[in-house]
Motif scaffolding. Structure first.
Motif, PDB file in Angstrom:
ATOM      1  N   VAL A 130       0.847  -1.204   0.000  1.00 48.45           N
ATOM      2  CA  VAL A 130       0.000   0.000   0.000  1.00 48.45           C
ATOM      3  C   VAL A 130       0.878   1.248   0.000  1.00 48.45           C
ATOM      4  CG1 VAL A 130      -1.765   1.283   1.264  1.00 48.45           C
ATOM      5  CG2 VAL A 130      -1.879  -1.214   1.145  1.00 48.45           C
ATOM      6  N   TRP A 131       1.940   1.231   0.788  1.00 47.16           N
ATOM      7  CA  TRP A 131       2.881   2.347   0.861  1.00 47.16           C
ATOM      8  C   TRP A 131       3.458   2.654  -0.526  1.00 47.16           C
ATOM      9  CZ3 TRP A 131       8.104   3.489   0.225  1.00 47.16           C
ATOM     10  CH2 TRP A 131       8.632   4.544   0.969  1.00 47.16           C
ATOM     11  N   GLU A 132       3.873   1.593  -1.260  1.00 42.91           N
ATOM     12  CA  GLU A 132       4.430   1.772  -2.600  1.00 42.91           C
ATOM     13  C   GLU A 132       3.362   2.254  -3.577  1.00 42.91           C
ATOM     14  OE1 GLU A 132       7.332   1.767  -3.731  1.00 42.91           O
ATOM     15  OE2 GLU A 132       8.608   0.752  -2.280  1.00 42.91           O
ATOM     16  N   GLN A 133       2.164   1.703  -3.461  1.00 41.27           N
ATOM     17  CA  GLN A 133       1.066   2.099  -4.347  1.00 41.27           C
ATOM     18  C   GLN A 133       0.753   3.583  -4.201  1.00 41.27           C
ATOM     19  OE1 GLN A 133      -2.571  -0.262  -4.057  1.00 41.27           O
ATOM     20  NE2 GLN A 133      -3.755   1.609  -4.307  1.00 41.27           N
ATOM     21  N   LEU A 134       0.726   4.067  -2.969  1.00 41.42           N
ATOM     22  CA  LEU A 134       0.454   5.485  -2.733  1.00 41.42           C
ATOM     23  C   LEU A 134       1.613   6.357  -3.216  1.00 41.42           C
ATOM     24  CD1 LEU A 134      -1.058   5.297   0.866  1.00 41.42           C
ATOM     25  CD2 LEU A 134      -2.296   5.853  -1.238  1.00 41.42           C
ATOM     26  N   ARG A 135       2.829   5.914  -2.972  1.00 42.16           N
ATOM     27  CA  ARG A 135       3.999   6.710  -3.328  1.00 42.16           C
ATOM     28  C   ARG A 135       4.145   6.884  -4.833  1.00 42.16           C
ATOM     29  NH1 ARG A 135       9.478   5.904  -4.432  1.00 42.16           N
ATOM     30  NH2 ARG A 135       9.165   3.647  -4.434  1.00 42.16           N
ATOM     31  N   LEU A 136       3.765   5.864  -5.591  1.00 39.67           N
ATOM     32  CA  LEU A 136       3.903   5.914  -7.047  1.00 39.67           C
ATOM     33  C   LEU A 136       2.617   6.326  -7.753  1.00 39.67           C
ATOM     34  CD1 LEU A 136       5.939   2.605  -7.528  1.00 39.67           C
ATOM     35  CD2 LEU A 136       6.815   4.950  -7.452  1.00 39.67           C
ATOM     36  N   GLY A 137       1.543   6.499  -7.006  1.00 44.72           N
ATOM     37  CA  GLY A 137       0.243   6.775  -7.610  1.00 44.72           C
ATOM     38  C   GLY A 137      -0.042   8.249  -7.794  1.00 44.72           C
ATOM     39  N   PRO A 138      -1.262   8.567  -8.261  1.00 44.98           N
ATOM     40  CA  PRO A 138      -1.617   9.945  -8.618  1.00 44.98           C
ATOM     41  C   PRO A 138      -1.820  10.867  -7.422  1.00 44.98           C
ATOM     42  CG  PRO A 138      -3.521   8.506  -8.874  1.00 44.98           C
ATOM     43  CD  PRO A 138      -2.356   7.622  -8.567  1.00 44.98           C
TER      44      PRO A 138
END
Length: 356
Positions: free
Chosen positions: A330-338
Motif C-alpha cells: 500500500v505504501w508503494e502504491q500510494l507513493r507511485l500513484g496519482p
C-alpha cells in the motif's frame, strides 16, 4: 523584343472531395477553414489555403463505390492553433474530439478530430516527436513487432498500445503478458461494443500491462443515465455510438483489478445537454497494481489533505494529519500513484534507535 514576366505560384497540394450536398459542404468548410470559398458555383466550390498550401475543392456528386479515403488532416505548428480550430467549431455547435499525447503514424501528437456533415473525418494535429516502432508494437507482424535486440536499437522507455473508437475490438491485444507500460482506450466506451467486448478489452489491458502500468480512457460521458435510447450526437454521430455514465469506466476498471483511478480531465462546461443529461469530455487513468510482497512489514505515512478523511482502493482510510502504518504494498502504491503529493512517506529507519 520584350520578355514576359513569369509569375511562379508556390506548389500547393490539391484535394477534391465528392459531397452529396454542396451547400451544406460549403457552410461546414467555410467554418472549418475560417474563410469563405475562393470560388462558389452551383456545381463547384474551391477553397485556397495558404497555410498549409492546399487547394481544396468540392463537387456535388455522391461518393462512388469502393472509396478508400480514411481521413484528412491539417498539420499545424502549435497547440494554440488547435485550440483556435476547436473554439471556432464548438462556438458554432460542432462537436470535436481532443486527443493529447496520442501515438499515431509513429509520432507523438496532440490532435483534434471532427467530422463534416457527410461523415468524412478531419484531424488538426501537431507532432511533438517521432516514436520508434519498437515502442509502438501495434501488431505481431512486420518490422514494428521486432524486439529491441533484433532491431539493434536502444529500448524506448514507454511501450504503448492504443484502441481508437472506430477500430474493431481485438479478441486479444497482440502482446505478451506484462509487456506494456501503457494502454490507451480512446473513445472505446463510445464505440458500438457489447458489454462482453468491453470487459474482455479491459481484461486484456490488465494482462499486457506491466505491474505499475497505466490504463487511460478518454471520451464523451454523461452525468446520469439517459431516460430512453442513446442520443444522436451532432458532428460526431458517426463515431459516438453510445455515451456511458461517468462512473461506468471506474467500476469496470476496479472490477478488473486496477487501482488508483483518477479523473484527469473533466470539462467544466457540458458539450451537450440532451433530455436534461449533460455530456462532457472525460479522461480517466488507472494503474495495474504491483504484486504484494511476501512480507508483513509496514511503513508509516501521513495524509496531508485536502480532505478530513480519505479512503483509497483496498479500503484503507486516512485521517488528515495522523501518521499510521500500512503494508509495504500500500505504501508503494500510494507513493507511485496519482495522489502521492497528498501524503508524507517515511522511510524505514537505517538502524535500531539508540537507547536512552
Amino acid at each position: 523584343m520584350s520578355s514576359l514576366t513569369v509569375l511562379e505560384e508556390p506548389v500547393k497540394f490539391h484535394l477534391s472531395l465528392n459531397v452529396p450536398d454542396l451547400a451544406r459542404a460549403v457552410e461546414f468548410y467555410a467554418l472549418f477553414f475560417g474563410r469563405a470559398p475562393a470560388k462558389r458555383h452551383d456545381d463547384y466550390a474551391k477553397f485556397e489555403l495558404d497555410d498549409p498550401p492546399v487547394v481544396f475543392s468540392l463537387a456535388p456528386h455522391p461518393p462512388g463505390p469502393g472509396a478508400s479515403l480514411s481521413h484528412l488532416g491539417l498539420r499545424v505548428a502549435s497547440d494554440d492553433t488547435i485550440q483556435t480550430f476547436r473554439a471556432r467549431l464548438e462556438a458554432a455547435g460542432v462537436c470535436t474530439q481532443a486527443q493529447a499525447g496520442t501515438t499515431c503514424g509513429y509520432a507523438l501528437q496532440n490532435k483534434l478530430w471532427v467530422t463534416d456533415p457527410f461523415g468524412n473525418f478531419w484531424e488538426v494535429y501537431r507532432v511533438e516527436e517521432d516514436v520508434r516502432p519498437e515502442a509502438v508494437r501495434r501488431s505481431t507482424e512486420g518490422k514494428a513487432a521486432r524486439t529491441d535486440a533484433e532491431s539493434g536499437t536502444s529500448p524506448q522507455t514507454q511501450a504503448v498500445w492504443e484502441h481508437f473508437v472506430t477500430a474493431p475490438p481485438p479478441t486479444r491485444i497482440p502482446h505478451r503478458d506484462a509487456a506494456l507500460d501503457e494502454v490507451r482506450l480512446v473513445g472505446t466506451f463510445n464505440a458500438d461494443l457489447t458489454d462482453a467486448q468491453r470487459t474482455l478489452l479491459i481484461s486484456e489491458a490488465a494482462r499486457v500491462l506491466k505491474p505499475g502500468g497505466k490504463l487511460v480512457t478518454h471520451g464523451l460521458m454523461s452525468d446520469r443515465p439517459f431516460p430512453g435510447a442513446q442520443p444522436e450526437v451532432p458532428g460526431l454521430a458517426a463515431m459516438v455510438a453510445r455515451v456511458p455514465v461517468q462512473t461506468e469506466p471506474i467500476v469496470q476498471f476496479r472490477r478488473a483489478g486496477f487501482v488508483g483511478v483518477q479523473v484527469t480531465q473533466f470539462t467544466e462546461k457540458a458539450w451537450f445537454t440532451i433530455n436534461g443529461v449533460e455530456l462532457r469530455e472525460v479522461k480517466l487513468i488507472a494503474w495495474k497494481p504491483a504484486p504484494a510482497p511476501a512480507t508483513t512489514e509496514t511503513r508509516p505515512v501521513l495524509y496531508k489533505g485536502p480532505f478530513a478523511r480519505a479512503t483509497v482502493d483496498g479500503g484503507h482510510t486516512f485521517e488528515r494529519g495522523k501518521r499510521i502504518a500500512v503494508p509495504v504494498a500500500v505504501w508503494e502504491q500510494l507513493r507511485l500513484g496519482p495522489v502521492a503529493e497528498q501524503f508524507l512517506f517515511f522511510e524505514p529507519a537505517a538502524g535500531a534507535p539508540c537507547a536512552t
